[in-house]
Design a protein around this motif. Structure first.
Motif, PDB file in Angstrom:
ATOM      1  N   PHE A 107       0.806  -1.217   0.000  1.00  0.00           N
ATOM      2  CA  PHE A 107       0.000   0.000   0.000  1.00  0.00           C
ATOM      3  C   PHE A 107       0.847   1.279   0.000  1.00  0.00           C
ATOM      4  CE2 PHE A 107      -3.348  -2.985   1.017  1.00  0.00           C
ATOM      5  CZ  PHE A 107      -4.399  -2.488   0.275  1.00  0.00           C
ATOM      6  N   HIS A 108       2.140   1.144   0.072  1.00  0.00           N
ATOM      7  CA  HIS A 108       2.996   2.314  -0.149  1.00  0.00           C
ATOM      8  C   HIS A 108       2.879   2.764  -1.603  1.00  0.00           C
ATOM      9  CE1 HIS A 108       6.355   5.060   0.291  1.00  0.00           C
ATOM     10  NE2 HIS A 108       6.831   4.572  -0.831  1.00  0.00           N
ATOM     11  N   TYR A 109       2.686   1.786  -2.495  1.00  0.00           N
ATOM     12  CA  TYR A 109       2.628   2.070  -3.920  1.00  0.00           C
ATOM     13  C   TYR A 109       1.205   2.100  -4.480  1.00  0.00           C
ATOM     14  CZ  TYR A 109       7.587   1.266  -3.589  1.00  0.00           C
ATOM     15  OH  TYR A 109       8.906   1.356  -3.227  1.00  0.00           O
ATOM     16  N   PHE A 110       0.261   1.467  -3.806  1.00  0.00           N
ATOM     17  CA  PHE A 110      -1.112   1.380  -4.293  1.00  0.00           C
ATOM     18  C   PHE A 110      -2.084   1.854  -3.219  1.00  0.00           C
ATOM     19  CE2 PHE A 110       1.412  -1.997  -6.282  1.00  0.00           C
ATOM     20  CZ  PHE A 110       1.277  -1.658  -7.621  1.00  0.00           C
ATOM     21  N   ASP A 111      -3.247   2.334  -3.646  1.00  0.00           N
ATOM     22  CA  ASP A 111      -4.255   2.843  -2.706  1.00  0.00           C
ATOM     23  C   ASP A 111      -5.383   1.860  -2.428  1.00  0.00           C
ATOM     24  OD1 ASP A 111      -2.980   5.289  -2.315  1.00  0.00           O
ATOM     25  OD2 ASP A 111      -3.916   6.155  -4.093  1.00  0.00           O
ATOM     26  N   THR A 112      -5.527   0.829  -3.261  1.00  0.00           N
ATOM     27  CA  THR A 112      -6.592  -0.149  -3.066  1.00  0.00           C
ATOM     28  C   THR A 112      -6.082  -1.549  -3.403  1.00  0.00           C
ATOM     29  OG1 THR A 112      -7.418   0.068  -5.332  1.00  0.00           O
ATOM     30  CG2 THR A 112      -8.438   1.487  -3.663  1.00  0.00           C
ATOM     31  N   LEU A 113      -6.799  -2.522  -2.900  1.00  0.00           N
ATOM     32  CA  LEU A 113      -6.568  -3.913  -3.275  1.00  0.00           C
ATOM     33  C   LEU A 113      -7.916  -4.444  -3.740  1.00  0.00           C
ATOM     34  CD1 LEU A 113      -4.822  -6.498  -3.393  1.00  0.00           C
ATOM     35  CD2 LEU A 113      -5.590  -6.971  -1.072  1.00  0.00           C
ATOM     36  N   THR A 114      -8.029  -4.678  -5.025  1.00  0.00           N
ATOM     37  CA  THR A 114      -9.273  -5.177  -5.591  1.00  0.00           C
ATOM     38  C   THR A 114      -9.185  -6.691  -5.700  1.00  0.00           C
ATOM     39  OG1 THR A 114      -9.521  -3.141  -6.844  1.00  0.00           O
ATOM     40  CG2 THR A 114     -10.851  -5.016  -7.550  1.00  0.00           C
ATOM     41  N   PRO A 115     -10.100  -7.407  -5.070  1.00  0.00           N
ATOM     42  CA  PRO A 115     -10.045  -8.867  -5.102  1.00  0.00           C
ATOM     43  C   PRO A 115     -10.247  -9.415  -6.514  1.00  0.00           C
ATOM     44  CG  PRO A 115     -11.981  -8.097  -3.887  1.00  0.00           C
ATOM     45  CD  PRO A 115     -11.226  -6.899  -4.323  1.00  0.00           C
ATOM     46  N   ILE A 116      -9.578 -10.531  -6.759  1.00  0.00           N
ATOM     47  CA  ILE A 116      -9.687 -11.180  -8.061  1.00  0.00           C
ATOM     48  C   ILE A 116     -10.450 -12.488  -7.938  1.00  0.00           C
ATOM     49  CG2 ILE A 116      -8.359 -12.209  -9.957  1.00  0.00           C
ATOM     50  CD1 ILE A 116      -6.100 -10.212  -9.208  1.00  0.00           C
ATOM     51  N   THR A 117     -10.073 -13.326  -6.976  1.00  0.00           N
ATOM     52  CA  THR A 117     -10.712 -14.633  -6.835  1.00  0.00           C
ATOM     53  C   THR A 117     -12.029 -14.514  -6.067  1.00  0.00           C
ATOM     54  OG1 THR A 117      -9.673 -15.220  -4.732  1.00  0.00           O
ATOM     55  CG2 THR A 117      -8.430 -15.718  -6.756  1.00  0.00           C
ATOM     56  N   PHE A 118     -12.855 -15.532  -6.184  1.00  0.00           N
ATOM     57  CA  PHE A 118     -14.123 -15.546  -5.454  1.00  0.00           C
ATOM     58  C   PHE A 118     -13.887 -15.480  -3.947  1.00  0.00           C
ATOM     59  CE2 PHE A 118     -15.523 -17.744  -9.422  1.00  0.00           C
ATOM     60  CZ  PHE A 118     -16.406 -16.755  -9.832  1.00  0.00           C
ATOM     61  N   GLU A 119     -12.873 -16.229  -3.489  1.00  0.00           N
ATOM     62  CA  GLU A 119     -12.577 -16.244  -2.056  1.00  0.00           C
ATOM     63  C   GLU A 119     -12.186 -14.865  -1.558  1.00  0.00           C
ATOM     64  OE1 GLU A 119     -11.414 -18.421  -4.264  1.00  0.00           O
ATOM     65  OE2 GLU A 119     -12.210 -20.339  -3.596  1.00  0.00           O
ATOM     66  N   GLU A 120     -11.334 -14.170  -2.320  1.00  0.00           N
ATOM     67  CA  GLU A 120     -10.937 -12.813  -1.942  1.00  0.00           C
ATOM     68  C   GLU A 120     -12.145 -11.886  -1.887  1.00  0.00           C
ATOM     69  OE1 GLU A 120      -8.232 -12.103  -5.145  1.00  0.00           O
ATOM     70  OE2 GLU A 120      -6.471 -12.494  -3.920  1.00  0.00           O
ATOM     71  N   LYS A 121     -13.020 -12.017  -2.861  1.00  0.00           N
ATOM     72  CA  LYS A 121     -14.209 -11.169  -2.890  1.00  0.00           C
ATOM     73  C   LYS A 121     -15.093 -11.420  -1.670  1.00  0.00           C
ATOM     74  CE  LYS A 121     -14.298 -10.767  -7.892  1.00  0.00           C
ATOM     75  NZ  LYS A 121     -14.965 -11.126  -9.135  1.00  0.00           N
ATOM     76  N   ILE A 122     -15.222 -12.688  -1.285  1.00  0.00           N
ATOM     77  CA  ILE A 122     -16.078 -13.037  -0.145  1.00  0.00           C
ATOM     78  C   ILE A 122     -15.441 -12.606   1.168  1.00  0.00           C
ATOM     79  CG2 ILE A 122     -17.001 -14.978   1.183  1.00  0.00           C
ATOM     80  CD1 ILE A 122     -17.366 -16.428  -1.554  1.00  0.00           C
ATOM     81  N   TYR A 123     -14.155 -12.924   1.367  1.00  0.00           N
ATOM     82  CA  TYR A 123     -13.524 -12.706   2.658  1.00  0.00           C
ATOM     83  C   TYR A 123     -12.931 -11.309   2.839  1.00  0.00           C
ATOM     84  CZ  TYR A 123     -14.013 -17.684   3.461  1.00  0.00           C
ATOM     85  OH  TYR A 123     -14.526 -18.942   3.635  1.00  0.00           O
ATOM     86  N   LEU A 124     -12.473 -10.697   1.759  1.00  0.00           N
ATOM     87  CA  LEU A 124     -11.790  -9.420   1.889  1.00  0.00           C
ATOM     88  C   LEU A 124     -12.586  -8.222   1.402  1.00  0.00           C
ATOM     89  CD1 LEU A 124      -8.195 -10.420   0.715  1.00  0.00           C
ATOM     90  CD2 LEU A 124      -9.060 -10.237   3.046  1.00  0.00           C
ATOM     91  N   GLY A 125     -13.245  -8.351   0.252  1.00  0.00           N
ATOM     92  CA  GLY A 125     -13.881  -7.184  -0.349  1.00  0.00           C
ATOM     93  C   GLY A 125     -12.803  -6.221  -0.839  1.00  0.00           C
TER      94      GLY A 125
END
Length: 166
Positions: free
Chosen positions: A103-121
């Motif tokens: 996050f020093h270089y990026f402002d967001t983390l957009t989930p790619i996998t279904f699991e990431e979308k469910i658990y992280l958003g």
């Protein structure tokens, strides 16, 4: 009341954060709200090597009721989160080097996998310019949209109903 089982739970999860490389030095703190009390890690307690004496029992105003150490320097952050999100009694604040670097270089983390979308958003990073969190309102605002928020160049704050591993 000594809260032995709850202290063991905090010790276990502090160890998990350490074992998974999600901590840097003595950084980070954990709290758990139980009715009108809060269990919280002490100032300069190493989460990966916690002992029962490193976990204090405080009231919701931050007064130490059990324990001889000082609460974490992030006490104000934990208190406001517990007052705002009563249905989510767990607060973890960790200074994960991997997250801080990303996050020093990026402002967001957009989930790619279904699991990431469910658990992280979608995880966002908010500005952080001091060693301890002084702008609690921006953290609260971000946590209204996701249970995880990154404090840019600082660490992560996560809240939940219980400790879980995914």
């Amino acid at each position: 009341m000594s809260y032995e089982q709850e202290k063991e739970e905090i010790i276990f999860w502090g160890g998990q954060l350490h074992q998974r490389g999600l901590l840097c030095g003595s950084s980070g703190n954990i709290s758990k709200c139980i009715n009108d009390k809060i269990l919280i890690t002490a100032h300069n307690a190493y989460l990966g090597f916690l002992e029962k004496e490193d976990i204090l029992v405080i009231d919701k105003e931050g007064n130490v009721l059990e324990g001889s150490k000082e609460p974490t320097s992030e006490l104000a952050l934990h208190l406001v989160i517990h007052k705002t999100f009563k249905e989510k009694p767990i607060v973890i604040h960790a200074h994960s080097p991997w997250t801080v670097y990303y996050f020093h270089y990026f402002d967001t983390l957009t989930p790619i996998t279904f699991e990431e979308k469910i658990y992280l958003g979608n995880i966002i990073a908010i500005p952080q310019t001091t060693p301890t969190v002084t702008d609690v309102s921006s953290v609260i605002s971000a946590l209204e949209n996701n249970d995880i928020v990154v404090l840019k160049n600082h660490g992560v704050v996560a809240i939940g109903k219980e400790f879980v591993s995914v």
